[in-house]
Every structure is written in C-alpha cells, then in structure tokens.
Design a protein around this motif. Sequence first.
Motif, mmCIF file in Angstrom:
data_model
loop_
_atom_site.group_PDB
_atom_site.id
_atom_site.type_symbol
_atom_site.label_atom_id
_atom_site.label_comp_id
_atom_site.label_asym_id
_atom_site.label_seq_id
_atom_site.Cartn_x
_atom_site.Cartn_y
_atom_site.Cartn_z
ATOM 1 N N ILE A 141 8.604 35.555 -53.335
ATOM 2 C CA ILE A 141 8.246 35.046 -54.596
ATOM 3 C C ILE A 141 9.430 33.965 -54.852
ATOM 4 O O ILE A 141 9.152 33.000 -55.633
ATOM 5 N N TRP A 142 10.599 34.195 -54.380
ATOM 6 C CA TRP A 142 11.662 32.944 -54.605
ATOM 7 C C TRP A 142 11.271 31.700 -53.633
ATOM 8 O O TRP A 142 11.311 30.619 -54.394
ATOM 9 N N CYS A 143 10.413 31.994 -52.667
ATOM 10 C CA CYS A 143 9.809 30.727 -51.955
ATOM 11 C C CYS A 143 8.645 30.117 -52.670
ATOM 12 O O CYS A 143 8.800 29.026 -52.833
ATOM 13 N N LEU A 144 7.995 30.860 -53.400
ATOM 14 C CA LEU A 144 6.780 30.250 -54.308
ATOM 15 C C LEU A 144 7.358 29.603 -55.529
ATOM 16 O O LEU A 144 7.125 28.597 -56.409
ATOM 17 N N GLN A 145 8.854 30.077 -55.947
ATOM 18 C CA GLN A 145 9.262 29.414 -57.177
ATOM 19 C C GLN A 145 9.783 27.953 -56.794
ATOM 20 O O GLN A 145 9.751 26.998 -57.678
ATOM 21 N N GLN A 146 10.245 27.983 -55.261
ATOM 22 C CA GLN A 146 10.594 26.430 -55.088
ATOM 23 C C GLN A 146 9.306 25.626 -55.028
ATOM 24 O O GLN A 146 9.415 24.416 -55.276
ATOM 25 N N TYR A 147 8.276 26.218 -54.633
ATOM 26 C CA TYR A 147 7.095 25.522 -54.803
ATOM 27 C C TYR A 147 6.723 25.027 -56.140
ATOM 28 O O TYR A 147 6.214 23.926 -56.314
ATOM 29 N N ALA A 148 6.787 25.931 -57.140
ATOM 30 C CA ALA A 148 6.664 25.620 -58.620
ATOM 31 C C ALA A 148 7.569 24.647 -58.911
ATOM 32 O O ALA A 148 6.983 23.467 -59.660
ATOM 33 N N LYS A 149 8.718 24.466 -58.666
ATOM 34 C CA LYS A 149 9.679 23.541 -58.908
ATOM 35 C C LYS A 149 9.328 22.004 -58.342
ATOM 36 O O LYS A 149 9.655 21.051 -59.064
ATOM 37 N N SER A 157 -2.019 34.839 -58.571
ATOM 38 C CA SER A 157 -2.304 36.132 -58.249
ATOM 39 C C SER A 157 -1.676 36.992 -57.324
ATOM 40 O O SER A 157 -1.237 38.169 -57.336
ATOM 41 N N LEU A 158 -1.213 36.232 -56.431
ATOM 42 C CA LEU A 158 -0.323 36.550 -55.238
ATOM 43 C C LEU A 158 1.219 37.132 -56.070
ATOM 44 O O LEU A 158 1.686 38.138 -55.632
ATOM 45 N N LEU A 159 1.702 36.255 -56.904
ATOM 46 C CA LEU A 159 2.673 36.519 -57.578
ATOM 47 C C LEU A 159 2.841 37.878 -58.338
ATOM 48 O O LEU A 159 3.774 38.697 -58.151
ATOM 49 N N GLU A 160 1.554 37.951 -59.177
ATOM 50 C CA GLU A 160 1.405 39.056 -59.800
ATOM 51 C C GLU A 160 1.405 40.379 -59.099
ATOM 52 O O GLU A 160 1.786 41.323 -59.416
ATOM 53 N N ASP A 161 0.569 40.247 -58.024
ATOM 54 C CA ASP A 161 0.401 41.258 -57.142
ATOM 55 C C ASP A 161 1.580 41.914 -56.608
ATOM 56 O O ASP A 161 1.988 43.067 -56.178
ATOM 57 N N MET A 162 2.348 40.969 -55.973
ATOM 58 C CA MET A 162 3.689 41.480 -55.448
ATOM 59 C C MET A 162 4.576 42.040 -56.270
ATOM 60 O O MET A 162 5.412 42.994 -56.080
ATOM 61 N N LEU A 163 4.678 41.606 -57.505
ATOM 62 C CA LEU A 163 5.734 42.119 -58.527
ATOM 63 C C LEU A 163 4.933 43.536 -58.894
ATOM 64 O O LEU A 163 5.794 44.649 -58.970
ATOM 65 N N ASP A 164 3.717 43.513 -58.972
ATOM 66 C CA ASP A 164 3.098 44.999 -59.423
ATOM 67 C C ASP A 164 3.176 45.964 -58.220
ATOM 68 O O ASP A 164 3.530 47.151 -58.575
ATOM 69 N N TYR A 165 3.358 45.413 -57.061
ATOM 70 C CA TYR A 165 3.749 46.260 -55.884
ATOM 71 C C TYR A 165 4.916 47.171 -56.018
ATOM 72 O O TYR A 165 5.059 48.260 -55.696
ATOM 73 N N ARG A 206 12.042 37.348 -64.272
ATOM 74 C CA ARG A 206 12.039 36.121 -65.288
ATOM 75 C C ARG A 206 11.224 35.111 -64.959
ATOM 76 O O ARG A 206 10.403 34.564 -65.860
ATOM 77 N N PHE A 207 10.900 34.863 -63.565
ATOM 78 C CA PHE A 207 10.232 33.544 -63.174
ATOM 79 C C PHE A 207 8.749 33.971 -63.541
ATOM 80 O O PHE A 207 8.061 33.118 -63.999
ATOM 81 N N VAL A 208 8.506 35.095 -62.940
ATOM 82 C CA VAL A 208 6.781 35.310 -63.137
ATOM 83 C C VAL A 208 6.651 35.577 -64.454
ATOM 84 O O VAL A 208 5.522 35.369 -65.106
ATOM 85 N N ALA A 209 7.404 36.249 -65.234
ATOM 86 C CA ALA A 209 7.073 36.328 -66.811
ATOM 87 C C ALA A 209 6.910 35.113 -67.552
ATOM 88 O O ALA A 209 5.924 34.763 -68.147
ATOM 89 N N GLN A 236 5.762 40.125 -71.733
ATOM 90 C CA GLN A 236 6.689 40.733 -72.365
ATOM 91 C C GLN A 236 7.146 42.065 -71.784
ATOM 92 O O GLN A 236 8.393 42.270 -71.778
ATOM 93 N N ALA A 237 6.206 42.528 -70.866
ATOM 94 C CA ALA A 237 6.770 43.544 -70.093
ATOM 95 C C ALA A 237 7.577 43.407 -69.163
ATOM 96 O O ALA A 237 8.664 44.064 -68.710
ATOM 97 N N LEU A 238 7.281 42.368 -68.471
ATOM 98 C CA LEU A 238 8.335 41.749 -67.468
ATOM 99 C C LEU A 238 9.556 41.506 -68.114
ATOM 100 O O LEU A 238 10.688 41.776 -67.389
ATOM 101 N N GLU A 239 9.814 40.768 -69.186
ATOM 102 C CA GLU A 239 10.883 40.585 -69.883
ATOM 103 C C GLU A 239 11.958 41.849 -70.323
ATOM 104 O O GLU A 239 13.219 41.793 -70.200
#
Length: 480
Positions: free
Chosen positions: A185-193, A206-214, A271-274, A287-290
């Motif tokens: 997730i941190w890696c993809l956060q750098q991609y977003a930046k 979808s990958l970010l949401e699935d990893m966090l849900d897992y 925070r990032f995925v939220a 809101q749930a993630l926050e």
Amino acid sequence: GIKTCMYPGYPELFMQLNKKNEFHFQPDWYRGIEYPKEQERGYDFNEDLYVPGYFEVDIKKGESVVFSAGISEVDTRKLKQTFEAEAADRTPRDSFYHCLKNSAHQFHNKQGDEHYILAGYPWFKCRARDLFISLPGLTLAVDEQDEFEDVMKTAEKALRQFMNGETVTYKIYEMEHPDILLWAIWCLQQYAKFTSRERCRQMYGSLLEDMLDYIRSRKHDNLFLHDNGLLYTNGTEHAVTWMNSVANGRPVVPRTGYVVEINALWYNALRFVADMVREGGNEPLAQALEQQAEVTGKSFVEVFRNEYGYLFDYVDGYMMDWSVRPNMIFTVAFDYSPLDRVQKRQVLDIVTKELLTPKGLRTLSPKSGGYNPNYVGPQTQRDYAYHQGTAWPWLMGFYMEAYLRIYKMSGISFVERHLIGMEDEMGRHCISTLPELFDGNPPFVGRGAISFAMNVAEILRILSLLYKYEQIEKKEEERK
C-alpha cells in the motif's frame, strides 16, 4: 579465438576477439590464491587458478579491440557493433545520480511475461518486502513509470494469489510476512504522488481496497487487528519483519506483539485509502476507515510513546522494548502519522543523536544493550551483529524524508551534506552502487551483499524529493 574446458562436465569457455590474433598456449596453475573476505567469514579461502595462455594482437594507437568471453560462440564480425549497442543503452557513470540509475536498472529481472526486482547481488532473489520498498525508487524516481506498472502486474497477481489462499506461483518470496500488504500500500501511495490519485485509483483502486479489507477482516494468519485498533503479530518463533536475522533457528531480534513500523504503516494505509475511496465516491467506506484510523492513532500514541520522547520498538503485553532502534522514524516520514509535530520532532532528534551515521541509520543505539556494530567473522557472529548496530542506507532515505518534513527548506543543506557519505561509495566495493550494510562505527566499512536494491532505491527517491524541494526554493527566490 579459442575454446577451452577446465574439467569434464563443465561448459566450454569461448574467448574471442574482433580482430585477427594469435593465441599462445602456455598453461599455468597459480596455486594457493587467498580470498581474505572468504577467510573473514569463516569459509574456504584457498583456490588454484588456471590460465590457459595469452593472446597476441596488433593494435594501432587509438584503436579499440573488443574481447568476448562466454559459453557459446559469437560472430566476431558483429562484436564491435554488439558492444557499442550495449554501451549506448547504458547510463554513463558520470555523476552520483547516473551511477545509482545505472545500478537501479540492474535489479530488474524479466522472465517471460513476469517482471521481478532482485533484492541484491550476488545472492538475493526477489523478496516481497524488498520489492515494494525499492520499487518507487528504482522506477518512479528515475522517471520510469512504465517499469513500475510492469513490475506491479506481476506483483498484483502474486498478492491476489496470497489473499485468495492459493499457492503463490510467482517467484516473489516471503509474501506471507505480516507487513507485506502494508508495504505494498505504501508503494502504491508513492505511485499516486508521482502520477495522480486518479491514475492510482484507476490502476490499483480495487487492489488497495482488497488488501485493506483482507487485514480488517482478520484473514491474515499472523496479523491480528485488536479492539484498540492496533495490529498484533507473533514474532517469537520466526522473524517476521525486515530485522530478520536468525541464529540457531530463532530470531536474533524477536520483535513480537505490536511492532512500531507495522502499526505506523497501518495508520498511514487507513488514512491514505480513506482519502482515495472518498475521492472515488465511496463515502461510507471512507468514513469507516477514518473511524478505524482515529482509534488506531489514539492507541498508537498511548502504546508506543514513552516518557523519554521516543517510541518503543515493539510492545507485547507488559513487555516493552526500550532499545533505541530506527523503526520509529517511519512514523515521522510517512504522509499520515498519529504523532503531532512536537512528538515527531522528539523522535527525529533522538534518531539523529543516537542512530545517524554518514552511511545510514544504525539498527541499534550504542547506548542500548547488545550493541554490536561490526559485521565480521563467521556466519553466526555476523547474524548476531546484523541488526544490532550496523548501519543501513535505505533507512537514511526515510530519515531524510522525515527531516525535510519537519524542517522543510531549511533542511535542504543538511540532507545534501549527508548524501556526500553515499557518493563516496560509488568508487568502492561494486562500482556505482551501494552495498547491503555498513559497520555502525568508524570507519563505517561496507559489508554484506555488494549491491542492495533498497539502498539504491531509497537514495534515488531522496534525490528526487530533494530536487523538488530545490525547485520550490528556486521559484521562491525568483519571486522575491
């Protein structure tokens, strides 16, 4: 040219030149060659070396002759053309940045449609944690977005196999470690930046949401979300973080319970995925993630922060590790942190005073018990020193990011000065790259693998970040 075979069963060695030559067969054995590095490590260090003879070739002033050695015959008429094409494709080693960029390209390992990142040379394979930590620096920091996306194609398939409970058929090892999804997730956060949040959401939403849900659904075998919002992991039997040295089958540093960087990654990920899903229109999930992040952040400060202003490395019930280690720096470096500015400053100050060296951050403070800064001797002796005081350059990347986050423009000259220690290494060990680690005490000798992906990547990422700060500073001066 010639071909020769040292022993039955060995492949033939072809040695050829692109110009007419004469080979003089004069076989010699050089007996008892000693390898001091091997001797230092307690390995066999004597070897006999065979030289079959020598070539004689006429050469004019200013002329270049191309020599080739390999296990198959080549067309010598094309040797010069092949050499020039290969040389033209490589980044020249004419600056610190170019040296590291050249090195970055060498960690890419493509096997058919699969694209991996090797953790280092000469003996490392592709390890999941190393891949996700090093990928932004090895690709985005050198403006190679396509390469990032290509590696992530392979990595995403492996991640989904793991989350689906399938056998991971891709050659990415240690996928089961509890911090891997969080580093992804941190890696993809750098991609977003580097690109944009919209692009990141399209590619990997979808990958970010699935990893966090897992993780939130408590599906991981060794990552347990407790009611206080923190993630708990069992690290007593097996090493489960990047501090993974093992002696006699047991972790040298048994980091277990609430581990500081795992929970810093967790808060940052929430925070990032939220923010990402809110921008994508999914307000209920945001809101749930926050809400989860609020609980996690409050517990983080209560559990990890001690009265001396730094963070425990791990906490397991009433067991608190008071050792001053570098893993708390991530909490200051990440975009989202549960610490306030004063708390961040205190952490940064202690890391600066006790862990900072010209070659990276020490893995343990000299003031802490068990400090062992010299990575020398037989394997067991080195295992006990691996994370007990040695200095690692990749940690310097997060330290410098944290420093710039706190001091902003006024921190630029400090960061530039500390990068000089890294630039000095371009002519040592393996040319134009950084070794795995350094002794924690002067003269800070380079040790371990001769080239290490996370080290190269993080220094490249900081050079990229530093450039952005310098551009802002330049614009402000122009405005004045």
